[in-house]
Design an enzyme around this catalytic site. Structure first.
Site, mmCIF file in Angstrom:
data_model
loop_
_atom_site.group_PDB
_atom_site.id
_atom_site.type_symbol
_atom_site.label_atom_id
_atom_site.label_comp_id
_atom_site.label_asym_id
_atom_site.label_seq_id
_atom_site.Cartn_x
_atom_site.Cartn_y
_atom_site.Cartn_z
ATOM 1 C CG ASN A 60 -19.796 47.491 -4.462
ATOM 2 O OD1 ASN A 60 -19.131 46.949 -5.357
ATOM 3 N ND2 ASN A 60 -19.124 47.521 -3.085
ATOM 4 C CE LYS A 71 -19.201 44.393 -1.530
ATOM 5 N NZ LYS A 71 -19.101 44.290 -0.091
ATOM 6 C CG HIS A 74 -15.764 49.291 -1.163
ATOM 7 N ND1 HIS A 74 -15.157 47.998 -0.563
ATOM 8 C CD2 HIS A 74 -16.979 49.223 -1.011
ATOM 9 C CE1 HIS A 74 -16.253 47.432 0.049
ATOM 10 N NE2 HIS A 74 -17.628 48.272 -0.483
ATOM 11 C CD GLU A 114 -15.441 44.231 -0.078
ATOM 12 O OE1 GLU A 114 -15.500 44.374 -1.406
ATOM 13 O OE2 GLU A 114 -16.478 44.073 0.733
ATOM 14 C CD GLU A 135 -19.952 50.827 1.947
ATOM 15 O OE1 GLU A 135 -20.917 50.279 1.634
ATOM 16 O OE2 GLU A 135 -18.942 50.620 1.521
ATOM 17 N N GLY A 138 -21.190 43.275 4.722
ATOM 18 C CA GLY A 138 -21.310 41.740 4.408
ATOM 19 C C GLY A 138 -21.483 40.729 5.566
ATOM 20 C CB SER A 180 -25.603 44.360 6.648
ATOM 21 O OG SER A 180 -24.286 43.741 6.686
#
Ligand code: PGA
Length: 254
Positions: free
Chosen positions: A12, A14, A98, A100, A170, A176, A216
């Site tokens: 991904n 981003k 996702h 985010e 996730e 991240g 991560s």
């Protein structure tokens, strides 16, 4: 991993990489993963890189994903992208829900469900993301949160649709941050998700669904995470931006 499920590793990207930068990375990646048949390798680049990448991946074992997809075929939906626009460039695996998108753009389980259904109706295979925030984990609410997200995001799917769909677990606190879930923590939630699928669908369906871990994932922790029985791949952010690192993660799955 389980020998009955083909592992799937998705990068991904981003909001990173221009089309030119994307072409350079995927050109290197496809050479690195050439000949790998026991795992699927997917890149989800920014939409603007899809036209160029569709030519780069042709005939290789790198597949294309995308970072979102809208439920309507077209219309006045500024900033959104349709299934037809993605299919034009060979996208097979659109990511939906996702964290985010959920955190920063207000996406809900109901919307994620519509996006997943539109992708399935168009013959694509959605990667549906779920995962708890740190405060939710610390309050002992991980299973409640994941149950709500799985149930809402996958509502109304047929068994065939469910088998085609990939779930990405996730934990938001691991995305991240360099803080990965331990293999045991990942396995615990993956097994829980699979048990939910047994009750929502049936055991045969649940046994076929691939559940990726994300948060991560790096070349040096991938093998241990992927060795867990219900971890069927990874959704990789930062480490997928470098061809060699992502290739090492793909190779850890075979
Ligand atoms: P990360 O991102 O690997 O950089 O933690 C994972 C993701 O957001 O899918």
């Amino acid at each position: 991993m389980n020998p009955n499920r083909t592992p799937i590793l998705a990068g991904n990207w981003k909001m990173y990489k221009t089309a030119a930068e994307a072409v350079a990375v995927v050109t290197e990646l496809k050479a690195e993963v050439a000949g790998i048949t026991k795992a699927e390798c997917v890149i989800c680049p920014p939409f603007t890189a899809l036209p160029a990448l569709s030519a780069v991946v042709a005939g290789s074992n790198v597949q294309l994903g995308a970072q979102n997809v809208h439920w309507e075929k077209e219309g006045a939906f500024t900033g959104e992208i349709s299934v037809g626009m993605l299919k034009e460039f060979g996208v097979r695996y659109p990511v939906v829900g996702h964290s985010e998108r959920r955190q920063f753009f207000g996406e809900t389980d109901a919307g994620v469900n519509k996006r997943a259904k539109a992708a399935l109706a168009a013959g694509m295979r959605p990667i549906v993301c779920v995962g708890e925030m740190l405060a939710e984990r610390e309050a002992g609410k991980t299973q409640d949160v994941v149950r709500t997200q799985v149930t809402g995001s996958l509502a109304g799917l047929s068994k065939d649709d469910m088998v085609t769909t990939v779930i990405a677990y996730e934990p938001v606190w691991a995305i991240g941050t360099g803080k990965t879930a331990s293999p045991e923590q990942a396995q615990e939630v993956h097994a829980f998700i699979r048990s939910l699928l047994v009750s929502l669908f049936d055991a045969a369906t649940a046994a076929k669904v691939r559940i990726q871990y994300g948060g991560s994932v790096k070349p040096d922790n991938a093998k241990l995470l992927l060795s867990q029985p219900d971890v069927d791949g990874a959704l990789v952010g930062g480490a997928s931006l470098k061809a060699k690192d992502f290739a090492a993660i793909v190779k850890a799955a075979v």
